[in-house]
Design an enzyme around this catalytic site. Structure first.
Site, mmCIF file in Angstrom:
data_model
loop_
_atom_site.group_PDB
_atom_site.id
_atom_site.type_symbol
_atom_site.label_atom_id
_atom_site.label_comp_id
_atom_site.label_asym_id
_atom_site.label_seq_id
_atom_site.Cartn_x
_atom_site.Cartn_y
_atom_site.Cartn_z
ATOM 1 N N ASN A 1 2.419 -4.872 -3.275
ATOM 2 C CA ASN A 1 1.014 -5.245 -3.112
ATOM 3 C C ASN A 1 0.199 -3.979 -2.843
ATOM 4 O O ASN A 1 0.676 -3.071 -2.164
ATOM 5 C CB ASN A 1 0.929 -6.191 -1.900
ATOM 6 C CG ASN A 1 -0.398 -6.872 -1.719
ATOM 7 O OD1 ASN A 1 -0.926 -7.458 -2.664
ATOM 8 N ND2 ASN A 1 -0.941 -6.820 -0.511
ATOM 9 N N GLU B 1 -5.777 -10.773 -1.693
ATOM 10 C CA GLU B 1 -6.621 -10.603 -0.494
ATOM 11 C C GLU B 1 -8.096 -10.561 -0.859
ATOM 12 O O GLU B 1 -8.858 -9.740 -0.344
ATOM 13 C CB GLU B 1 -6.236 -9.309 0.243
ATOM 14 C CG GLU B 1 -4.780 -9.249 0.658
ATOM 15 C CD GLU B 1 -4.400 -8.008 1.443
ATOM 16 O OE1 GLU B 1 -5.300 -7.286 1.927
ATOM 17 O OE2 GLU B 1 -3.192 -7.750 1.572
ATOM 18 N N GLU C 1 0.806 -1.229 0.000
ATOM 19 C CA GLU C 1 0.000 0.000 0.000
ATOM 20 C C GLU C 1 0.836 1.275 0.000
ATOM 21 O O GLU C 1 0.653 2.155 0.843
ATOM 22 C CB GLU C 1 -0.964 -0.012 1.192
ATOM 23 C CG GLU C 1 -1.907 -1.202 1.156
ATOM 24 C CD GLU C 1 -2.950 -1.203 2.270
ATOM 25 O OE1 GLU C 1 -2.884 -0.338 3.155
ATOM 26 O OE2 GLU C 1 -3.835 -2.073 2.232
ATOM 27 N N HIS D 1 -10.047 -6.242 -2.662
ATOM 28 C CA HIS D 1 -11.154 -6.124 -1.705
ATOM 29 C C HIS D 1 -12.289 -5.464 -2.484
ATOM 30 O O HIS D 1 -12.320 -4.241 -2.656
ATOM 31 C CB HIS D 1 -10.739 -5.275 -0.495
ATOM 32 C CG HIS D 1 -9.665 -5.927 0.324
ATOM 33 N ND1 HIS D 1 -9.893 -7.084 1.046
ATOM 34 C CD2 HIS D 1 -8.364 -5.615 0.517
ATOM 35 C CE1 HIS D 1 -8.778 -7.441 1.661
ATOM 36 N NE2 HIS D 1 -7.828 -6.577 1.347
ATOM 37 N N ASP E 1 -11.848 -10.488 -1.204
ATOM 38 C CA ASP E 1 -13.155 -10.637 -0.570
ATOM 39 C C ASP E 1 -14.110 -9.734 -1.335
ATOM 40 O O ASP E 1 -13.678 -8.784 -1.991
ATOM 41 C CB ASP E 1 -13.158 -10.373 0.954
ATOM 42 C CG ASP E 1 -12.467 -9.099 1.393
ATOM 43 O OD1 ASP E 1 -12.443 -8.124 0.616
ATOM 44 O OD2 ASP E 1 -11.953 -9.065 2.533
HETATM 45 C C1 XIL Z 1 -6.333 -6.528 7.985
HETATM 46 C C2 XIL Z 1 -6.669 -7.710 8.868
HETATM 47 O O1 XIL Z 1 -7.577 -8.543 8.184
HETATM 48 C C3 XIL Z 1 -7.268 -7.245 10.153
HETATM 49 O O2 XIL Z 1 -7.435 -8.338 11.048
HETATM 50 C C4 XIL Z 1 -6.406 -6.188 10.801
HETATM 51 O O3 XIL Z 1 -7.038 -5.686 11.934
HETATM 52 C C5 XIL Z 1 -6.109 -5.074 9.834
HETATM 53 O O4 XIL Z 1 -5.531 -5.610 8.658
HETATM 54 N N1 XIL Z 1 -4.952 -4.792 3.400
HETATM 55 C C6 XIL Z 1 -3.937 -5.575 3.886
HETATM 56 C C7 XIL Z 1 -4.194 -6.493 5.023
HETATM 57 O O5 XIL Z 1 -2.857 -5.607 3.284
HETATM 58 O O6 XIL Z 1 -3.064 -6.675 5.820
HETATM 59 C C8 XIL Z 1 -5.344 -6.005 5.871
HETATM 60 O O7 XIL Z 1 -5.619 -6.994 6.868
HETATM 61 C C9 XIL Z 1 -6.549 -5.724 5.016
HETATM 62 C C10 XIL Z 1 -6.242 -4.653 4.007
#
Ligand code: XIL
Length: 493
Positions: A209, A273, A167, A245, A275
């Site tokens: 990422n 990641e 990020e 996401h 979802d």
């Molecule tokens: C999130 C986790 O799922 C949570 O449990 C935590 O509180 C915060 O981080 N992008 C990322 C991940 O790269 O590491 C994040 O994970 C979600 C967004």
């Protein structure tokens, strides 16, 4: 026909692939085909492994004591990533004092279940331990190098790929302004992190990422330019992660093209990641949209040779990070709060060709008891009617701009069983198959040859079987008008 193969898998992936139950499918890209041996698959892990792809999940090791969680984790995934356990705050809670308890649990889980271990994440502006707040620029730069060196060295030989930097960019392609790393160290921190990670673990793949980079947009283009620059200057970088996401109904139309443009720079790509959230409460229509979206994302990764796989950010909606961060939204994962499979599960399976029974159904002939009475002495002449040849094909299509999915049913209308079949047909308008399932499908020019998979070669008299494929067209997608099964022309339903 030339045969292209995906890039050589890592040794762990190769091992996984050889131990896996292979899926019946052939990936056909343009005129080149890779035949995957046809056998049965009974989990998403089997399906993905047979297709040469990773299917991962974000693990919270504290949940492994819950049997439903562990059993899904064990059986459905071939890759695991720590949801939080390898982040900076977890691994270095006070300066130069490292704590690997939770991270090691994740690594041990990966090793004991034969899963690839993905590392997340060495350098990220979020979840940094509070002791970093007081550091000046040069002190933070040293602390970052020390952190990367220690963590990458600790997990050396275990982590196959690292999210080295997470990020780093803002929505307009600028360097992220709310990052202490960016503010205090400046633009060079990304390059420093990658060089330091390579020095600590020369064999791990090093990835950048980010989120909201799934489409071709300003942010993904900024990362694209960074990768191109790193490649040109010999700064180590091997892969790009797309967090994905997503929101239901919003899989970006340029996502495949976006992944492909990165692959064309010579890096691997991965959905890291996934979802797909919805406004709560969920209902059957939202869940159906979500299922279709999950399928799309997996199909996109399957269609991009350098896409290593898809990681889902958790297992059950019960523990998803989504409701805590996106108010009023949730139900973003593949298993619901009670570990029931949601429609997304079958949709993901269908992106790989579908789950098939591990053993073909055994048909037991009825037990016939011989009559007690003695049969008449006269033996009737044995007249075996010649088998009547016959088949019927129904060709169903869903199409969009330049793509389509075809589902084909082949019926054996003859009076004898078929053991092994080959269906041939021609595309009338220049279509090409990009991915097929439940069959071994190859194409040469407009001519398509579909052979049965190992598990659907037998079609009893009057029985039928199905296969399908994704394809591309250039605006016109006229259905084939004639099909032949084992050389016999079929009627078209
Ligand atoms: C999130 C986790 O799922 C949570 O449990 C935590 O509180 C915060 O981080 N992008 C990322 C991940 O790269 O590491 C994040 O994970 C979600 C967004």
């Amino acid at each position: 026909m030339s045969v292209t193969r995906p890039p050589a898998p890592s040794s762990r992936r190769a091992a996984l692939r050889t131990t896996a139950v292979a899926l019946a499918a052939t990936i056909v890209v343009g005129a080149a085909a890779v035949a995957i041996p046809a056998q049965a698959a009974s989990s998403l892990k089997d399906l993905a492994t047979a297709a040469g792809k990773d299917i991962g999940f974000a693990l919270d090791p504290n949940r492994l004591s819950e049997s439903a969680y562990k059993s899904i984790a064990d059986s459905e995934f071939n890759l695991v990533v720590a949801e939080n356990a390898m982040k900076w705050d977890a691994t270095e809670p006070s300066q130069n004092s490292f704590s690997y308890g939770q991270g090691d649990q994740v690594a041990n889980y990966a090793a004991s279940t034969g899963k690839e271990l993905y590392g997340h994440t060495l350098v990220w502006h979020s979840q940094m331990p509070s002791w970093t707040n007081s550091l000046s620029g040069s002190a933070l730069d040293s602390a970052m190098r020390n952190h990367v060196t220690n963590v990458a060295t600790h997990f050396k030989g275990k982590v196959a790929s690292w999210d080295v930097v997470n990020e780093a960019f803002g929505e307009n392609g600028e360097r992220r302004t709310d990052s202490a790393l960016q503010q205090k160290i400046g633009d060079g921190y990304i390059e420093t992190a990658f060089r330091t990670a390579r020095a600590a673990d020369p064999t791990a793949k090093l990835c950048i990422n980010d989120y909201n980079t799934d489409a071709i947009n300003s942010k993904s283009t900024a990362i694209y330019n960074l990768v191109r620059d790193f490649k040109a200057r010999g700064v180590p970088i091997d892969c790009v992660g797309f967090q994905s996401h997503l929101i239901i109904g919003q899989v970006p139309s340029s996502m495949q093209q976006n992944l492909q443009r990165f692959a064309d720079l010579g890096v691997d790509v991965r959905i890291t990641e996934l979802d797909i959230r919805m406004t709560m409460p969920s209902d059957s229509s939202k869940l159906a949209t979500q299922a279709a979206d999950y399928k799309k994302v997996f199909q996109i990764c399957n269609a991009v040779t350098r896409c290593q796989g898809v990681t889902i950010w958790g297992i059950t909606d019960k523990y998803s990070w989504v409701p805590g961060v996106f108010s009023g939204q949730g139900a973003a994962l593949v298993w619901d709060d009670n570990y029931n499979k949601k429609p997304a599960y079958d949709a993901i399976a269908s992106a790989f060709g579908g789950i098939t029974p591990t053993t073909p159904p055994v048909t037991t002939p009825p037990v016939t008891t011989p009559p007690v009475t003695t049969p008449p002495v006269t033996t009737p002449p044995v007249t075996t009617p010649p088998p009547s040849a016959g088949c019927q094909v129904s060709y169903g299509v869903n199409q969009w701009n330049t793509g389509f999915t075809a589902n084909v049913t082949v019926k054996n209308t003859s009076s004898s069983a078929l053991n092994g079949w080959t269906l041939t047909f021609s595309f009338p308008s220049g279509q090409s198959v990009t991915q097929a399932w439940s069959s071994v499908t190859t194409q040469s020019g407009s001519a398509v040859t579909v052979k049965n998979a190992a598990w659907n070669g037998s079609i009893p008299a009057g029985g039928s079987t199905q296969f399908g494929f994704n394809g591309s067209h250039s605006g016109t997608n006229t259905a084939p008008s004639s099909f032949s099964l084992n050389g016999t022309v079929c009627s078209v339903a």
